[in-house]
Enzyme design. Structure first.
Site, PDB file in Angstrom:
ATOM      1  N   ARG A   1     -16.525   1.532  -8.671  1.00 28.31           N
ATOM      2  CA  ARG A   1     -15.728   0.894  -7.626  1.00 28.31           C
ATOM      3  C   ARG A   1     -14.555   0.131  -8.236  1.00 28.31           C
ATOM      4  O   ARG A   1     -13.445   0.127  -7.710  1.00 28.31           O
ATOM      5  CB  ARG A   1     -16.617  -0.114  -6.881  1.00 28.31           C
ATOM      6  CG  ARG A   1     -16.814   0.205  -5.439  1.00 28.31           C
ATOM      7  CD  ARG A   1     -17.712  -0.832  -4.787  1.00 28.31           C
ATOM      8  NE  ARG A   1     -18.829  -0.193  -4.117  1.00 28.31           N
ATOM      9  CZ  ARG A   1     -18.734   0.573  -3.028  1.00 28.31           C
ATOM     10  NH1 ARG A   1     -17.572   0.805  -2.466  1.00 28.31           N
ATOM     11  NH2 ARG A   1     -19.801   1.109  -2.486  1.00 28.31           N
TER      12      ARG A   1
ATOM     13  N   ARG B   1     -13.969   2.264   2.575  1.00 27.33           N
ATOM     14  CA  ARG B   1     -14.508   1.915   1.256  1.00 27.33           C
ATOM     15  C   ARG B   1     -14.711   0.408   1.212  1.00 27.33           C
ATOM     16  O   ARG B   1     -13.869  -0.348   1.716  1.00 27.33           O
ATOM     17  CB  ARG B   1     -13.541   2.293   0.120  1.00 27.33           C
ATOM     18  CG  ARG B   1     -13.167   3.746   0.070  1.00 27.33           C
ATOM     19  CD  ARG B   1     -14.306   4.665  -0.261  1.00 27.33           C
ATOM     20  NE  ARG B   1     -14.972   4.335  -1.519  1.00 27.33           N
ATOM     21  CZ  ARG B   1     -16.158   4.843  -1.873  1.00 27.33           C
ATOM     22  NH1 ARG B   1     -16.812   5.657  -1.065  1.00 27.33           N
ATOM     23  NH2 ARG B   1     -16.683   4.523  -3.027  1.00 27.33           N
ATOM     24  N   ILE B   2     -15.813  -0.004   0.603  1.00 27.41           N
ATOM     25  CA  ILE B   2     -16.013  -1.436   0.392  1.00 27.41           C
ATOM     26  C   ILE B   2     -15.181  -1.839  -0.818  1.00 27.41           C
ATOM     27  O   ILE B   2     -15.252  -1.196  -1.865  1.00 27.41           O
ATOM     28  CB  ILE B   2     -17.504  -1.749   0.175  1.00 27.41           C
ATOM     29  CG1 ILE B   2     -18.259  -1.458   1.483  1.00 27.41           C
ATOM     30  CG2 ILE B   2     -17.699  -3.195  -0.254  1.00 27.41           C
ATOM     31  CD1 ILE B   2     -19.755  -1.591   1.370  1.00 27.41           C
ATOM     32  N   LEU B   3     -14.374  -2.873  -0.650  1.00 31.44           N
ATOM     33  CA  LEU B   3     -13.464  -3.290  -1.717  1.00 31.44           C
ATOM     34  C   LEU B   3     -14.127  -4.329  -2.612  1.00 31.44           C
ATOM     35  O   LEU B   3     -14.916  -5.152  -2.142  1.00 31.44           O
ATOM     36  CB  LEU B   3     -12.178  -3.850  -1.100  1.00 31.44           C
ATOM     37  CG  LEU B   3     -11.369  -2.797  -0.327  1.00 31.44           C
ATOM     38  CD1 LEU B   3     -10.359  -3.454   0.608  1.00 31.44           C
ATOM     39  CD2 LEU B   3     -10.673  -1.837  -1.286  1.00 31.44           C
TER      40      LEU B   3
ATOM     41  N   HIS C   1     -12.167  -4.292  12.948  1.00 34.36           N
ATOM     42  CA  HIS C   1     -13.587  -3.931  12.974  1.00 34.36           C
ATOM     43  C   HIS C   1     -14.012  -3.763  14.433  1.00 34.36           C
ATOM     44  O   HIS C   1     -13.750  -4.648  15.261  1.00 34.36           O
ATOM     45  CB  HIS C   1     -14.413  -5.017  12.293  1.00 34.36           C
ATOM     46  CG  HIS C   1     -15.868  -4.688  12.271  1.00 34.36           C
ATOM     47  ND1 HIS C   1     -16.403  -3.750  11.404  1.00 34.36           N
ATOM     48  CD2 HIS C   1     -16.898  -5.126  13.034  1.00 34.36           C
ATOM     49  CE1 HIS C   1     -17.698  -3.639  11.638  1.00 34.36           C
ATOM     50  NE2 HIS C   1     -18.025  -4.465  12.614  1.00 34.36           N
TER      51      HIS C   1
ATOM     52  N   GLU D   1      -8.285  -1.130  20.465  1.00 31.55           N
ATOM     53  CA  GLU D   1      -7.845  -1.298  19.071  1.00 31.55           C
ATOM     54  C   GLU D   1      -6.361  -0.976  18.943  1.00 31.55           C
ATOM     55  O   GLU D   1      -5.609  -1.661  18.255  1.00 31.55           O
ATOM     56  CB  GLU D   1      -8.650  -0.376  18.137  1.00 31.55           C
ATOM     57  CG  GLU D   1     -10.125  -0.725  18.073  1.00 31.55           C
ATOM     58  CD  GLU D   1     -10.877   0.114  17.044  1.00 31.55           C
ATOM     59  OE1 GLU D   1     -10.312   0.431  15.987  1.00 31.55           O
ATOM     60  OE2 GLU D   1     -12.046   0.453  17.309  1.00 31.55           O
TER      61      GLU D   1
HETATM   62  C1  GRF Z   1     -11.808   2.372  14.106  1.00 29.47           C
HETATM   63  O1  GRF Z   1     -12.787   2.239  15.088  1.00 29.47           O
HETATM   64  C2  GRF Z   1     -11.767   1.146  13.242  1.00 29.47           C
HETATM   65  O2  GRF Z   1     -12.001  -0.031  13.952  1.00 29.47           O
HETATM   66  C3  GRF Z   1     -12.890   1.415  12.288  1.00 29.47           C
HETATM   67  O3  GRF Z   1     -12.803   2.794  12.008  1.00 29.47           O
HETATM   68  C4  GRF Z   1     -12.163   3.462  13.099  1.00 29.47           C
HETATM   69  C5  GRF Z   1     -10.962   4.154  12.511  1.00 29.47           C
HETATM   70  O4  GRF Z   1     -10.272   4.927  13.419  1.00 29.47           O
HETATM   71  N1  GRF Z   1     -12.830   0.540  11.132  1.00 29.47           N
HETATM   72  P1  GRF Z   1      -8.826   5.512  13.061  1.00 29.47           P
HETATM   73  O5  GRF Z   1      -8.901   6.161  11.677  1.00 29.47           O
HETATM   74  O6  GRF Z   1      -7.846   4.372  13.082  1.00 29.47           O
HETATM   75  O7  GRF Z   1      -8.567   6.521  14.118  1.00 29.47           O
END
Ligand code: GRF
Length: 200
Positions: free
Chosen positions: A69, A95-97, A113, A178
């Site tokens: 990582r 990926r977990i940073l 998220h 989102e």
């Molecule tokens: C979204 O639901 C985001 O919140 C999560 O992964 C998904 C990614 O979707 N972390 P996209 O690649 O932006 O279409």
């Protein structure tokens, strides 16, 4: 010019929403900001073609080619730094940073998220919200700290959980939010930093 670097792993629909917002809302004129690059850890990430079509530089840093990582994050940081980022935006970056990466971009690293944090950090958020009997779900934009899916909350949006929701139908409702919330939260961050800069 303030440089935004967006990290993706897949479809990049949030990245696409941010690209649309920079053009529609004239971020270059209003905030002196532009998307300097879109970086993916997967060559097949659908979002890369869209970014390129909008004239944005694209980069691939395949995580599978690195033994640890730490080695991956170091290579990633090198690519990101080449674009002099003022803000690094995680948009479906899976990926977990490492703490080293997070600390390097402290205060200029944000994530989206798909839950109402601090509820349901981690994966499978929609199914977990349904299983818990939640009546509302949603999405959080937050600053990234070394603890996964924690960090100061910048913005949230709420959606109802309907009686016959599946993880997929709930995910679709949340994703629509989102796409509104992430560009708005970033614009808010840019407006704040512009005000801050003008003060001096
Ligand atoms: C979204 O639901 C985001 O919140 C999560 O992964 C998904 C990614 O979707 N972390 P996209 O690649 O932006 O279409």
């Amino acid at each position: 010019m303030k440089n935004i670097v967006i990290l993706i792993s897949g479809g990049g629909s949030n990245m696409a929403a941010i690209v649309r917002a920079t053009e529609r809302d004239r971020w270059a004129e209003r905030f002196g900001a532009r998307i300097a690059a879109v970086v993916s850890n997967k060559a097949e990430a659908g979002g890369l073609a869209l970014a390129a079509a909008h004239g944005i530089a694209t980069e691939i840093v395949p995580h599978k080619e690195f033994p640890t990582r730490e080695a991956f994050d170091e290579a990633l940081a090198k690519v990101v730094d080449a674009h002099s980022p003022d803000l690094v935006v995680l948009a479906g970056f899976m990926r977990i940073l490492t703490p080293g990466f997070v600390e390097r971009y402290a205060g200029r690293l944000v994530n989206i998220h798909p839950s109402l944090l601090p509820a349901f950090p981690g994966l499978n958020t929609h199914q977990r919200a349904i299983d818990a009997g939640c009546k509302v779900a949603g999405v959080t934009v937050h600053q990234v700290t070394t603890e996964l899916d924690h960090g100061p909350i910048l913005a949230q949006a709420v959606v109802p959980v309907l009686p016959d929701d599946t993880a997929a139908t709930l995910a679709g409702r949340v994703l629509a939010q989102e796409h509104q919330l992430y560009p708005r939260a970033i614009a808010g961050w840019l407006a704040d930093t512009s005000r801050h800069i003008r003060k001096f």
